[in-house]
Design an enzyme around this catalytic site. Structure first.
Site, PDB file in Angstrom:
ATOM      1  CE  LYS A 169      -0.456  -0.872   4.870  1.00 59.55           C
ATOM      2  NZ  LYS A 169      -0.176  -2.300   4.867  1.00 59.55           N
TER       3      LYS A 169
ATOM      4  CE  LYS B 181      -4.332  -0.577   4.864  1.00 60.07           C
ATOM      5  NZ  LYS B 181      -4.550  -1.041   6.247  1.00 60.07           N
TER       6      LYS B 181
END
Lengths: 433, 433
Positions: free
Chosen positions: A107, A207
Site C-alpha cells: 500500500k 489506503k
C-alpha cells in the site's frame, strides 16, 4: 483444457504473508490449477535471511538476490510482499521489463508512486494487481474497479486500519485512555513496537489514496490525503461521543464534491452515530462503506490484516493474473481519465463537535454564538453545563451543522481568542449521518 | 487508446431494470467509453409493448422481435433483463451463436439451467456475466468467483431476498403477525401482488443454487436446494426468538460438509443471535456472510433489488464483457471441477428451537428428554413454563445442540406421538453461532 506446463511464480518476501502464500500454493495446488487452467509452480523465493528455516519451502528455491530472480526471464508472475518503497519499486518495474505480471500487497508504494508502476505495467503489457494492499482479505479493489465500473462512486467511508480500530474499540468499551488501550493492543500483537504508521494515520492515508484514485478515476497521491491520527483522542472524547449516541472511529473518507468537479481524501478520528453500520465494527476488523449513484450504499466487512486473510487476497489476484496471462490479455490498468483536482481539507464540508471550557457567567453563550455566526457556521445543538467542582467554569458542547472545514477551524481559532473561553477541550468531526 | 467504432448492445426487456440501464448508458456514455476503451451504443431494445412511451430511448430502436435482434450479427453484447425461463434461455443461446456475449440478471434461469448457458457460452467463446442475478447491486458473484479464487469457501450465509427481510423486520419491530406485515410490504411496493416467489423462498432458493455453485465449484441446481418459506413464522416465534436474544431471518445457507466431501444448500427461516451482523440488516436490504479458509469471515451488504441497484450491477458486467471483447478474451466461465455431491437436508447439521404445548404434570420433561436421547440429539437448554391461563397445560421450550437435521425432525415426529405433548407450537432452526 488444462495446460500442463506450469506458470512460474517468484515470491519476493517470505514473512507472515509470504510464507502463508507459499503454504497455500502447495496445499491447494490442485484447486489453483483447476481455477487457472494450468498448474502454478513456486520458482523462487527472495528473502533477506536465507538461513531461517521455512517449513514446506524447498531450500533450493531460496535466494537473497531478488533482482536476479525477477530478471530470470522465465517468471510469469512476481508476488511482492516485501513492503516499503525501495527495493520494491525497482523490483516491480524490473519484473515488468522481464516479462512478468505483478501481484503486490504494498500500500505504501502504491499510494506513493502508483503512477510509475501503472505506467510500467502498461508499457510492457503486464498486469499489476493489488487487492491485498487495502483492507486485507476484503474484496474492495476489484468491486470498486470492476463491479462498480458502470456506476458513479460518490463516497467511500471506511475503517481501514485494524490496529486503531482495536484501540478505539477498547477505549469505548472499557473507558480506558489512549495509552492504556495502545498498551493492550501491543501486548496482544495488534500494534507494532513502533505504532507510528498506524496511530498517526499514515497506513490509513495510503489506503485512502489508493481507494480515492480507483473510486474517482483520478490520480490521488499520499500527499493529497489530509491526515490526523488518533493519539489525541481522550476518554473524555469517547464519553462525549456516547452522550451524543455516537462512537469514535478513525475513518478514511474519500468524497466527490457536491458539484462533481473535485474530490477530497482524508483520514481523521470522527464521531459516528451508533446506528451507523460502521459503529459496530469491533476489534481489529475493517469495513468500508461505498456510496454509488445507482447502487446506493454498499458495505464490505472482514479481517483487515493478518497472514492468512492477506494471502487470500494475494492468491485471488494470482489466479486472475495467471488467467489473463494464459488468455494473452491483461486486466484493467490505471483509470485516471477523470483527472479531477484534489481539494484541500479546508474545502471539505463536515460538522464539528466542539467542547469548550468557559467562564460560568451570563452572556458567554451569546459571545460564543456570535463567533460561529461571524464565520458563517450554523449551530445544531449546544449543551451548557456548570462544573460540579465549581471554580467558576462551565463546559459548553457545540455541535455544528455542515460547513466547510476552513470555516469550522477558523471558528475554533477565533473561539480560542475569547477571554471567556478558558480552553478548547476537544474538537472532533462528526460523520456518517 | 480509445477505439472509435462503438460496441453494439442489444437490450432485451425494458421494465424497471432495463429502462434504468438504457438511461445510464445514455447519461454516462462518456464514463462508460473511458472505462471500456470504446464507446458503447444501444443498438436495439426488445419489448413486449412497443406502444409504451419510453423516455430517452429512440423509438427507432424499439422492436418486438427479440429473436431477430439477437440474430442481427452485429451485436457485441446482449443484456437480458426479461426474466423467466423461456424465451430468455433460447434468446441467450441464440445470442452466443450469433457472436454476442451476454449479461443477464435472470436468477431463475441460471438456477434452473445454468449448465446449458455456460456450455453454450464456452462453445462459442463468449462471456456470460450475471452479477445482477444475486443480491442486486452487491458485488458478490465477482468477489466469490474472482477475489476468492485462491481461497476455499466453506460457508455462505445470507439474506438474499429483500421482500421477506422487510416482512420479518416489521414483525420483529412492531409485533405484527405475518399477514399484517405482508400487507404493509405490499402497500409499500416491497411485495408483488402475488408474493409466492418471495415468501415461499423460491427466489432465495434460486440465489442459493447460484451462490453454492460458484462457491464450491460444483453444479448445484434449484432442485438441490432445500426450501421453506416464511409463511408459518408467527408473532409468537418472533417473541420466542427475542427471549433467546435472537431474531428471525430467512436465510440462504450453502455449506461444505465438515469432511469436505459434499455440500448442502438450503433456504429457511432461522433464529440468529442479535449480536450476529446479519441480525441488524433492516428493511429490504440484503447481506451475505462468506466464510473462507484463509480470508476468514467477510460480509457484503447493500440494496438487494430495485431498478437502479440492479442496473449498476448489469452495467459493471457490461464494462467487463466489453473490455474482454476488445481484448479478444473471455472472463472466467463455469467452474464445476469439484463435482461434489449435494447432500439432502437430512444430512445438514443444525440446531432446533422447539416449542411444545405439554400437560402440566410431573414426569413430562423426563419423557420428552428421553425422546431426544433416543434420537441421539442432545439438549442445550430447556425452559418450562406453566401457562398463566391454567388449563393443565405448560409450555416447554427446548433448544438442542447441533445434530443432523434428520435426527432433529425424527425427534419432533416422535414428540408428536407422546400423549403428554398436546402440540408442537413451533419449530425453528438456530443459525449463526
Amino acid at each position: 483444457m488444462m495446460r500442463t506446463r506450469p506458470l512460474k511464480v517468484a515470491l519476493l518476501g517470505c514473512g507472515v504473508v509470504g510464507s502463508e502464500v507459499a503454504r497455500i500454493m502447495t496445499t491447494h495446488a490442485d484447486d489453483l490449477a483447476a481455477r487457472i487452467g494450468a498448474p502454478v509452480e513456486l520458482a523462487g523465493v527472495a528473502v533477506r535471511r536465507p538461513s531461517k528455516v521455512r517449513e514446506g519451502i524447498d531450500p533450493a528455491l531460496i535466494t537473497t538476490d531478488a533482482t536476479a530472480l525477477v530478471k530470470r526471464g522465465d517468471i510469469d508472475v512476481v508476488i511482492e510482499v516485501i513492503g516499503g518503497i525501495e527495493p520494491a519499486r525497482t523490483l516491480i518495474t524490473t519484473a515488468f521489463e522481464h516479462g512478468a505480471s505483478v501481484v503486490s500487497a504494498n500500500k505504501a508504494l502504491l499510494a506513493e508512486d502508483g503512477t510509475t508502476l501503472y505506467a510500467a505495467a502498461e508499457q510492457h503489457g503486464r498486469d499489476l494487481y493489488f487487492e491485498a494492499a487495502v483492507a486485507g482479505a476484503i474484496p474492495l479493489i476489484r468491486p470498486l474497479r470492476e463491479s462498480l465500473a458502470g456506476d458513479k462512486v460518490n463516497r467511500v467511508l471506511g475503517i481501514v486500519n485494524g490496529t486503531t480500530n482495536f484501540i478505539l474499540d477498547r477505549m469505548d468499551n472499557s473507558g480506558a485512555g489512549y495509552s492504556e488501550a495502545l498498551d493492550e493492543a501491543t501486548a496482544l500483537g495488534y500494534a507494532e513496537a513502533d505504532p507510528t504508521a498506524d496511530v498517526e494515520g499514515f497506513d490509513a492515508a495510503a489506503k485512502a489514496a489508493i481507494l480515492a484514485g480507483i473510486a474517482f478515476h483520478t490520480r490521488v497521491r499520499l500527499d493529497d490525503v489530509y491526515r490526523e491520527g488518533l493519539t489525541e483522542v481522550t476518554a473524555a472524547d469517547m464519553a462525549s461521543a456516547r452522550r451524543m449516541g455516537c462512537t469514535v472511529k478513525l475513518l478514511a473518507i474519500c468524497e466527490r464534491a457536491a458539484d462533481g468537479k473535485s474530490v477530497t481524501a482524508r483520514v481523521h478520528p470522527a464521531m459516528i452515530p451508533l446506528s451507523h453500520p460502521l459503529a459496530s465494527v469491533r476489534e481489529a476488523y475493517n469495513a468500508v462503506f461505498v456510496e454509488a449513484e445507482a447502487a446506493g450504499q454498499l458495505m464490505f466487512y472482514g479481517p483487515g490484516a493478518g497472514g492468512s486473510p492477506t494471502a487470500s487476497a494475494v492468491l485471488g489476484d494470482l489466479v486472475a493474473v495467471c488467467r489473463n496471462k494464459l488468455a494473452g490479455s491483461t486486466g484493467p490498468g490505471e483509470s485516471a481519465y477523470s483527472r479531477l483536482p484534489v481539494s484541500p481539507m479546508g474545502d471539505v464540508v463536515t460538522r464539528y463537535h466542539i467542547s469548550l471550557d468557559v467562564a460560568d457567567k451570563p452572556g458567554v453563550l451569546a459571545q460564543v454564538a456570535t463567533v460561529f455566526a461571524e464565520h458563517g457556521v450554523s449551530i445544531d445543538t449546544v449543551r451548557q453545563q456548570s462544573r460540579p467542582d465549581g471554580g467558576g467554569e462551565a463546559s459548553l458542547v457545540v455541535v455544528t451543522h455542515r460547513a466547510p472545514d476552513a470555516a469550522l477551524s477558523g471558528t475554533v481559532e477565533a473561539l480560542r481568542e475569547l477571554d471567556t473561553v478558558r480552553g478548547v477541550a476537544s474538537i472532533m468531526r462528526v460523520e456518517g449521518e
